[in-house]
Design an enzyme around this catalytic site. Structure first.
Site, short mmCIF file in Angstrom:
data_model
loop_
_atom_site.label_atom_id
_atom_site.label_comp_id
_atom_site.label_asym_id
_atom_site.label_seq_id
_atom_site.Cartn_x
_atom_site.Cartn_y
_atom_site.Cartn_z
N GLU A 244 8.78 2.86 14.84
CA GLU A 244 8.56 3.18 13.43
C GLU A 244 7.13 3.66 13.32
O GLU A 244 6.19 2.90 13.57
CB GLU A 244 8.80 1.95 12.56
CG GLU A 244 8.56 2.22 11.08
CD GLU A 244 8.43 0.95 10.28
OE1 GLU A 244 7.55 0.90 9.39
OE2 GLU A 244 9.20 0.00 10.52
N CYS A 281 4.47 0.02 4.77
CA CYS A 281 4.97 1.24 5.40
C CYS A 281 5.83 2.07 4.45
O CYS A 281 6.08 3.25 4.71
CB CYS A 281 5.77 0.89 6.66
SG CYS A 281 7.05 -0.35 6.40
#
Length: 509
Positions: A244, A281
């Protein structure tokens, strides 16, 4: 000589304590080989379930100490860290339930059939663990995406022992949590080495290169993740790398939605942008808002709310410096304004703010493309659009994202072929999670969750949150015409483990 690993207070930048030493290549090799030897111990489903539940219990038993140390290393605050510890414990128990259910094995049995042309042999398929998994801890989630986080929980649930590369921002927290998990393993009769921990940049490189490591999970920056991804692909035997990386998380506010609830949207957006000092995020980093009228009211509401924020400490001085430099570079672009100026605060803190620009500036290949890149920290870019064509032109320039959000009016939510439907269709190729009339921050741990997206949001099509995260650490294998006595228990006709399965195209259990 290996370097010392120090715990640092992000509020002052001063060292707190020496925690351990960085691992060199020989140290990583010794750790990986010790972890590799525990694979057989994790083969038992009941043992894995017991481990995951015991690990959750150990974290909760050490809650006070873990939260205290994590706050000292991250400045995230006790309330946030209490919630993150609860989330981590919940994830561990959720994967214990997943193991007990057995559906993740994907058992499919097709009995031999000589009436078909060509004839079909007896085929039995399920999934087996890959082996040792390397987990790279995140800076912004010292618990839920680090040592006891979702990557570790899902890998252990799959039957894969784990080596975690600790993040340098919270080494003492990592040691506490690793010891908790190792104690949990010992308490249920498993080798402590089903999970181990290494520190240091070199250790991270050696880990992804090690021939006994079979897969890796990463949460972090685009540059760091891409470097490790390339190393994983360049090995003599390449391995899956589930990274990620970065995400802009665009939001589109329709003119009708702004007209219906401009002030409410401004307040909600401010809360999402400044949550955790903008270090989530899924922080919305680009928001398309209509030019003038209701759009101006939304921006005014957002500015009022953001201006009330007192700022906060970023995770480390490197992140703070990058934030300050990123904001300065964006503010220097023509027609970029700052209704609330983001930037450095006192000591090692940062001040939240917003930037605005005409959406047409974001549709070309000029310097304004910088506004389409993530700026980690408490800032968002408001792009003011004049029509639907400008929205489409901006969206066409975006890379992959973890989330994409659309704010619609009440009427637009009931029109199957209208503006709202067109926007959702345009956003769907850009992200792994589409949010309607909400905000992307807050990733629920649930079976249907998907936390991933097109590159650079992630390097694979998998999720790092939710039940299906376990699939990253498994591979399918089919047994053909195998005598019953030689089959794994999960594939035998009498189904002694009562595993959900599909037999001759009919779903059972």
């Amino acid at each position: 000589m290996t370097a010392s690993v120090w715990s640092v207070d992000p509020r002052t930048g001063e060292r707190r304590e020496q925690v351990t030493a960085e691992a060199d290549a020989a140290g990583v090799d010794a750790v990986v080989r010790a972890v590799h030897r525990t694979r057989g111990a994790l083969a038992d489903q009941a043992a894995r379930t017991a481990l995951l539940r015991a690990a959750a219990g150990q974290l909760e038993a050490l809650r006070t100490e873990i939260v205290r140390v994590a706050d000292a290393e991250t400045a995230l605050g006790e309330a946030r860290l209490q919630g993150e510890l609860a989330r981590s414990a919940y994830q561990l128990r959720a994967f214990a339930d997943e193991v007990g259910d057995g559906d993740y094995l994907g058992v499919i049995i097709d009995h031999a059939d000589g009436t078909l042309s060509p004839e079909r042999p007896d085929l039995r398929r399920y999934k087996i663990p890959l082996g040792v998994v390397a987990v790279y801890a995140a800076s912004n989630f010292p618990l839920a995406f680090s040592v006891p986080g979702g990557d570790t929980a899902s890998a252990l649930a799959a039957g894969c022992p784990v080596v975690v590369k600790a993040h340098p921002n919270h080494p003492a927290t990592s040691e506490l949590c690793a010891n908790a998990l190792r104690c949990a393993a010992a308490a249920v009769g498993l080798p402590e080495n089903v999970i181990s921990l290494v520190h240091g940049f070199e250790a991270g490189v050696e880990l992804v290169r090690h021939p006994l490591v079979t897969a890796a999970g990463f949460t972090g920056s685009v540059n760091g993740g891409r470097a490790l991804f390339d190393l994983a692909a360049a090995r003599p035997t390449p391995i899956p790398f589930h990274g990620e990386l970065g995400s802009l998380n665009p939001v589109v506010v329709t003119e009708a939605a702004a007209g219906e609830r401009a002030e409410e949207l401004g307040t909600g957006l401010a809360g999402s942008v400044t949550l955790g000092v903008g270090q989530f995020c899924v922080k919305p980093g680009l928001v398309l808002v209509p030019e003038g009228g209701a759009g101006d009211r939304l921006i005014a509401s957002l500015a009022t709310r953001v201006a009330r924020e007192t700022g906060g400490h970023l995770l480390d001085s490197r992140i703070r410096d990058a934030f300050v430099a990123g904001v300065a570079a964006r503010r220097a672009l023509p027609e970029v304004e700052a209704p609330v100026a983001p930037g450095p605060g006192a000591a090692n803190s940062a001040v939240a703010g917003i930037l605005t620009a005409p959406a047409k500036r974001l549709t070309g290949d000029g310097p304004h493309r910088l506004l389409l890149e993530e700026c980690f920290g408490p800032v968002t870019v408001i792009a003011r659009y004049t029509d639907e064509a400008e929205i489409a032109a901006v969206l066409a320039r975006l890379p992959g994202n973890l989330t994409a959000t659309v704010q619609l009016s009440e009427e637009e939510t009931h029109s199957a072929g209208g503006h709202g439907a067109r926007l959702i269709a345009a956003l769907t190729p850009l992200a792994g999670r589409i949010v309607v009339n909400g905000w992307p921050t807050g990733v629920a741990v649930a079976p249907a969750q998907h936390h991933g997206g097109p590159y650079p949001a992630s390097t694979s099509v998998s999720t790092s949150v939710g039940a299906t995260a376990i699939e990253r650490w498994l591979r399918p294998v089919t047994y053909q015409n195998t005598p019953a006595a030689l089959l794994p228990l999960e594939l035998r006709d009498d189904n002694p483990l009562n595993v959900p399965r599909r037999v001759n195209s009919v779903r059972e259990c």
